[in-house]
Scaffold this active site. Structure first.
Site, PDB file in Angstrom:
ATOM      1  N   LYS A   1       0.816  -1.236   0.000  1.00  0.00           N
ATOM      2  CA  LYS A   1       0.000   0.000   0.000  1.00  0.00           C
ATOM      3  C   LYS A   1       0.832   1.261   0.000  1.00  0.00           C
ATOM      4  O   LYS A   1       0.414   2.291  -0.536  1.00  0.00           O
ATOM      5  CB  LYS A   1      -1.006   0.018   1.149  1.00  0.00           C
ATOM      6  CG  LYS A   1      -0.469  -0.387   2.515  1.00  0.00           C
ATOM      7  CD  LYS A   1      -0.485  -1.876   2.652  1.00  0.00           C
ATOM      8  CE  LYS A   1       0.533  -2.362   3.621  1.00  0.00           C
ATOM      9  NZ  LYS A   1       0.013  -3.107   4.723  1.00  0.00           N
TER      10      LYS A   1
ATOM     11  N   GLY B   1      -6.412  -6.581   3.339  1.00  0.00           N
ATOM     12  CA  GLY B   1      -5.939  -7.978   3.275  1.00  0.00           C
ATOM     13  C   GLY B   1      -6.795  -8.829   2.361  1.00  0.00           C
ATOM     14  O   GLY B   1      -6.845  -8.612   1.148  1.00  0.00           O
TER      15      GLY B   1
ATOM     16  N   GLY C   1       2.601 -12.148  12.092  1.00  0.00           N
ATOM     17  CA  GLY C   1       2.867 -11.674  10.721  1.00  0.00           C
ATOM     18  C   GLY C   1       1.953 -10.548  10.280  1.00  0.00           C
ATOM     19  O   GLY C   1       1.844 -10.253   9.097  1.00  0.00           O
TER      20      GLY C   1
ATOM     21  N   GLU D   1       3.713  -4.262  10.102  1.00  0.00           N
ATOM     22  CA  GLU D   1       4.671  -3.797   9.090  1.00  0.00           C
ATOM     23  C   GLU D   1       6.096  -4.006   9.602  1.00  0.00           C
ATOM     24  O   GLU D   1       6.306  -4.153  10.815  1.00  0.00           O
ATOM     25  CB  GLU D   1       4.446  -2.302   8.816  1.00  0.00           C
ATOM     26  CG  GLU D   1       3.107  -1.980   8.200  1.00  0.00           C
ATOM     27  CD  GLU D   1       2.909  -2.676   6.871  1.00  0.00           C
ATOM     28  OE1 GLU D   1       3.668  -2.437   5.935  1.00  0.00           O
ATOM     29  OE2 GLU D   1       1.982  -3.497   6.765  1.00  0.00           O
TER      30      GLU D   1
ATOM     31  N   LYS E   1      -4.136   3.350   3.161  1.00  0.00           N
ATOM     32  CA  LYS E   1      -5.261   2.555   2.644  1.00  0.00           C
ATOM     33  C   LYS E   1      -6.493   3.424   2.376  1.00  0.00           C
ATOM     34  O   LYS E   1      -7.169   3.230   1.364  1.00  0.00           O
ATOM     35  CB  LYS E   1      -5.574   1.431   3.628  1.00  0.00           C
ATOM     36  CG  LYS E   1      -4.466   0.374   3.662  1.00  0.00           C
ATOM     37  CD  LYS E   1      -4.606  -0.541   4.860  1.00  0.00           C
ATOM     38  CE  LYS E   1      -3.597  -1.676   4.834  1.00  0.00           C
ATOM     39  NZ  LYS E   1      -3.522  -2.400   6.114  1.00  0.00           N
TER      40      LYS E   1
HETATM   41  P1  NDP Z   1       7.946  -9.411   5.199  1.00  0.00           P
HETATM   42  O1  NDP Z   1       8.898  -8.514   5.868  1.00  0.00           O
HETATM   43  O2  NDP Z   1       7.462 -10.619   5.895  1.00  0.00           O
HETATM   44  O3  NDP Z   1       8.533  -9.875   3.791  1.00  0.00           O
HETATM   45  C1  NDP Z   1       9.228  -9.037   2.945  1.00  0.00           C
HETATM   46  C2  NDP Z   1      10.209  -9.884   2.197  1.00  0.00           C
HETATM   47  O4  NDP Z   1      10.863  -9.088   1.221  1.00  0.00           O
HETATM   48  C3  NDP Z   1      11.277 -10.494   3.101  1.00  0.00           C
HETATM   49  O5  NDP Z   1      11.408 -11.851   2.768  1.00  0.00           O
HETATM   50  C4  NDP Z   1      12.519  -9.699   2.742  1.00  0.00           C
HETATM   51  O6  NDP Z   1      13.689 -10.443   2.830  1.00  0.00           O
HETATM   52  C5  NDP Z   1      12.230  -9.392   1.284  1.00  0.00           C
HETATM   53  N1  NDP Z   1      13.012  -8.281   0.771  1.00  0.00           N
HETATM   54  C6  NDP Z   1      13.163  -7.052   1.282  1.00  0.00           C
HETATM   55  N2  NDP Z   1      13.967  -6.317   0.486  1.00  0.00           N
HETATM   56  C7  NDP Z   1      14.310  -7.119  -0.528  1.00  0.00           C
HETATM   57  C8  NDP Z   1      15.145  -6.950  -1.662  1.00  0.00           C
HETATM   58  N3  NDP Z   1      15.750  -5.793  -1.905  1.00  0.00           N
HETATM   59  N4  NDP Z   1      15.295  -7.996  -2.505  1.00  0.00           N
HETATM   60  C9  NDP Z   1      14.694  -9.165  -2.272  1.00  0.00           C
HETATM   61  N5  NDP Z   1      13.892  -9.393  -1.217  1.00  0.00           N
HETATM   62  C10 NDP Z   1      13.724  -8.382  -0.356  1.00  0.00           C
HETATM   63  O7  NDP Z   1       6.724  -8.487   4.762  1.00  0.00           O
HETATM   64  P2  NDP Z   1       5.248  -8.964   4.411  1.00  0.00           P
HETATM   65  O8  NDP Z   1       5.283 -10.162   3.567  1.00  0.00           O
HETATM   66  O9  NDP Z   1       4.437  -8.945   5.632  1.00  0.00           O
HETATM   67  O10 NDP Z   1       4.740  -7.707   3.569  1.00  0.00           O
HETATM   68  C11 NDP Z   1       5.072  -7.517   2.225  1.00  0.00           C
HETATM   69  C12 NDP Z   1       4.211  -6.414   1.687  1.00  0.00           C
HETATM   70  O11 NDP Z   1       2.830  -6.778   1.785  1.00  0.00           O
HETATM   71  C13 NDP Z   1       4.312  -5.092   2.447  1.00  0.00           C
HETATM   72  O12 NDP Z   1       4.123  -4.043   1.541  1.00  0.00           O
HETATM   73  C14 NDP Z   1       3.152  -5.155   3.425  1.00  0.00           C
HETATM   74  O13 NDP Z   1       2.720  -3.888   3.824  1.00  0.00           O
HETATM   75  C15 NDP Z   1       2.119  -5.838   2.574  1.00  0.00           C
HETATM   76  N6  NDP Z   1       1.055  -6.523   3.266  1.00  0.00           N
HETATM   77  C16 NDP Z   1       1.355  -7.358   4.314  1.00  0.00           C
HETATM   78  C17 NDP Z   1       0.347  -8.057   4.933  1.00  0.00           C
HETATM   79  C18 NDP Z   1       0.609  -8.964   6.077  1.00  0.00           C
HETATM   80  O14 NDP Z   1      -0.363  -9.492   6.646  1.00  0.00           O
HETATM   81  N7  NDP Z   1       1.851  -9.209   6.450  1.00  0.00           N
HETATM   82  C19 NDP Z   1      -1.043  -7.933   4.498  1.00  0.00           C
HETATM   83  C20 NDP Z   1      -1.232  -7.058   3.362  1.00  0.00           C
HETATM   84  C21 NDP Z   1      -0.206  -6.380   2.799  1.00  0.00           C
HETATM   85  P3  NDP Z   1      14.471 -10.730   4.192  1.00  0.00           P
HETATM   86  O15 NDP Z   1      13.963 -12.052   4.664  1.00  0.00           O
HETATM   87  O16 NDP Z   1      15.879 -10.774   3.733  1.00  0.00           O
HETATM   88  O17 NDP Z   1      14.193  -9.601   5.113  1.00  0.00           O
HETATM   89  N1  HSE Z   2       0.363  -4.217   8.794  1.00  0.00           N
HETATM   90  C1  HSE Z   2      -0.850  -4.324   8.047  1.00  0.00           C
HETATM   91  C2  HSE Z   2      -2.005  -4.492   8.985  1.00  0.00           C
HETATM   92  C3  HSE Z   2      -0.777  -5.480   7.092  1.00  0.00           C
HETATM   93  O1  HSE Z   2      -1.785  -4.813  10.162  1.00  0.00           O
HETATM   94  O2  HSE Z   2      -3.147  -4.288   8.584  1.00  0.00           O
HETATM   95  C4  HSE Z   2      -1.978  -5.547   6.171  1.00  0.00           C
HETATM   96  O3  HSE Z   2      -1.985  -4.481   5.298  1.00  0.00           O
END
Ligand code: NDP
Ligand code: HSE
Length: 396
Positions: free
Chosen positions: A99, A128, A181, A184, A199
């Site tokens: 977002k 989500g 999980g 942020e 959002k």
């Molecule tokens: P995480 O921190 O769990 O995952 C992010 C991943 O990206 C990690 O594996 C990280 O690697 C990797 N990463 C970061 N920088 C790089 C790079 N330069 N090259 C390759 N890989 C990289 O975050 P989320 O999965 O929770 O969130 C991802 C996105 O989704 C965010 O924008 C978040 O706001 C959004 N989101 C998340 C939700 C949730 O419930 N978690 C729900 C809805 C949206 P490393 O392991 O090395 O740190």
């Molecule tokens: N950090 C965000 C939340 C992830 O708690 O809603 C989903 O966008």
């Protein structure tokens, strides 16, 4: 065969791999194509049984002509913005859950997608698992949306629920949200309302048609929510929720803000607890409607991401036109838009009645709590001169 690349292998990324694998047959039935995650961009290895998919350079993805869809699940804007822009310019559709990226760069990225006749879509970026973006884009074409108010952050709703219902401390509840999980990478984005702001901006962009930058939107988080106010409000059927709110006001302007609000017990916003999100819309023909579901978490978010992948596979060109460019002058001065307020002051009821003769006093003890009639925040601030104010909350 449709080959997908995934950027990021965290909470969302791993969920996407799992859902594509578990639903392979169903996705084939829906699209007539086998969908395969060909490459996953990572910074280091993870202990999984598909390590052969890991790549360590984005160039391997953007230059791979077999890959037609890129899923961005890194988060933040650096390097996500460059990766997404380069993917679109290379003719690959992009699905993202990010977002921050959409709220900042959505206008430009959607325009590139439109020029290339491909897609840049982001259902998981708001709510989500909840198809709220699809709902407002696809299902309300015969309506004007007067207002939208949403619990749009799972982490803060989870924290508030745990603090209020289970008397957990803020720190313990936040830690649990991180472990689940939901949070942020920098959880102050959740706690300080920044994520909700992004959002509500995206929803307002879609509903009202112009890009609203988060930095132009007044934003407050949950750090100052007081359990004393929660308890007082509970006695009169109220609850405190962090809401993103947007509505059309006079002169073609839009009122938009993120802040803790008081909601009363007749609706979904009162009932949504834990990681659940809810968005309530007032529309002209359909009337009041709501969207509700899990706002964060690996599989719920992946559910929305994979649905977007299916949409890209089935699309014949760009599905959704870009919204209009940014016009900061569209955002109304939030302090000049009338609304009701919950106020808690140290002074007695007599003093409150003198200055706020039309207010509804809901609590008289060591402090006095009351709900004002509709007034502007500027008027409220003036009337509260000389009071010792414990808290002020907006009432939805
Ligand atoms: P995480 O921190 O769990 O995952 C992010 C991943 O990206 C990690 O594996 C990280 O690697 C990797 N990463 C970061 N920088 C790089 C790079 N330069 N090259 C390759 N890989 C990289 O975050 P989320 O999965 O929770 O969130 C991802 C996105 O989704 C965010 O924008 C978040 O706001 C959004 N989101 C998340 C939700 C949730 O419930 N978690 C729900 C809805 C949206 P490393 O392991 O090395 O740190
Ligand atoms: N950090 C965000 C939340 C992830 O708690 O809603 C989903 O966008």
């Amino acid at each position: 065969m449709i080959k997908v690349a995934l950027l990021g292998h965290g909470v969302v990324g791993t969920g996407v791999v799992e859902v594509i694998k578990n639903k392979a047959e169903q996705l084939f039935e829906q699209t007539g194509e086998h969908i395969e995650v060909k490459s996953i961009l990572v910074r280091h290895d993870y202990d999984v049984d598909y390590k052969e998919k890991f790549v360590y350079s984005f160039d391997e993805i953007v230059n791979d002509e077999e890959i037609s869809i890129v899923v961005e699940a890194i988060g933040g804007t650096d390097p996500a913005y460059n990766y997404v822009k380069s993917s679109l310019l290379a003719g690959k559709s992009v699905v993202t859950s990010n977002k921050e990226l959409v709220a900042k760069h959505g206008f430009e990225l959607m325009n590139i997608a439109e020029e290339k006749n491909i897609n840049f879509i982001f259902e998981a970026a708001v709510g989500g698992a909840i198809p709220v973006i699809h709902g407002v884009r696809n299902c309300l074409k015969a309506n004007n949306v007067h207002s939208i108010a949403g619990i749009l952050n799972g982490t803060t709703n989870y924290i508030l629920t745990k603090m209020i219902d289970e008397k957990q401390s803020f720190d313990i509840a936040l830690k649990a949200a991180q472990e689940l999980g939901y949070a942020e990478a920098d959880p102050s984005a959740d706690v300080d309302g920044i994520d909700t702001c992004r959002k509500i901006c995206i929803l307002a962009d879609i509903i009202y048609g112009n890009h609203i930058l988060p930095e132009n939107v007044h934003t407050e988080g949950i750090r100052n929510v007081r359990i004393e106010d929660v308890d007082i409000l509970k006695m009169v059927g109220g609850a405190i929720k962090l809401l993103g709110v947007a509505k059309a006001v006079d002169d073609d302007k839009m009122f938009i803000m993120t802040a803790p609000h008081v909601v009363f017990n007749q609706g979904i916003l009162y009932a949504a607890n834990d990681v659940f999100n809810a968005a309530q819309l007032e529309t002209d023909n359909a009337g009041l409607m709501a969207f509700y579901g899990r706002g964060a978490g690996s599989l719920p978010t992946a559910s929305a991401v994979v649905n977007d992948i299916v949409e890209c596979v089935c699309a014949d060109g760009t599905l959704y036109p870009a919204w209009g460019q940014e016009k900061p002058e569209l955002v109304a001065d939030y302090k000049e838009v009338p609304m009701q307020f919950y106020v808690n002051v140290a002074e007695n009821a007599e003093k409150v009645e003198e200055i706020f003769p039309t207010a509804e006093i809901i609590y008289i003890k060591e402090t006095t709590a009351f709900i004002t009639e509709k007034i502007t925040e500027n008027q409220l601030t003036e009337k509260l001169t000389g009071f010792t104010v414990n808290s002020v909350l907006r009432v939805l």
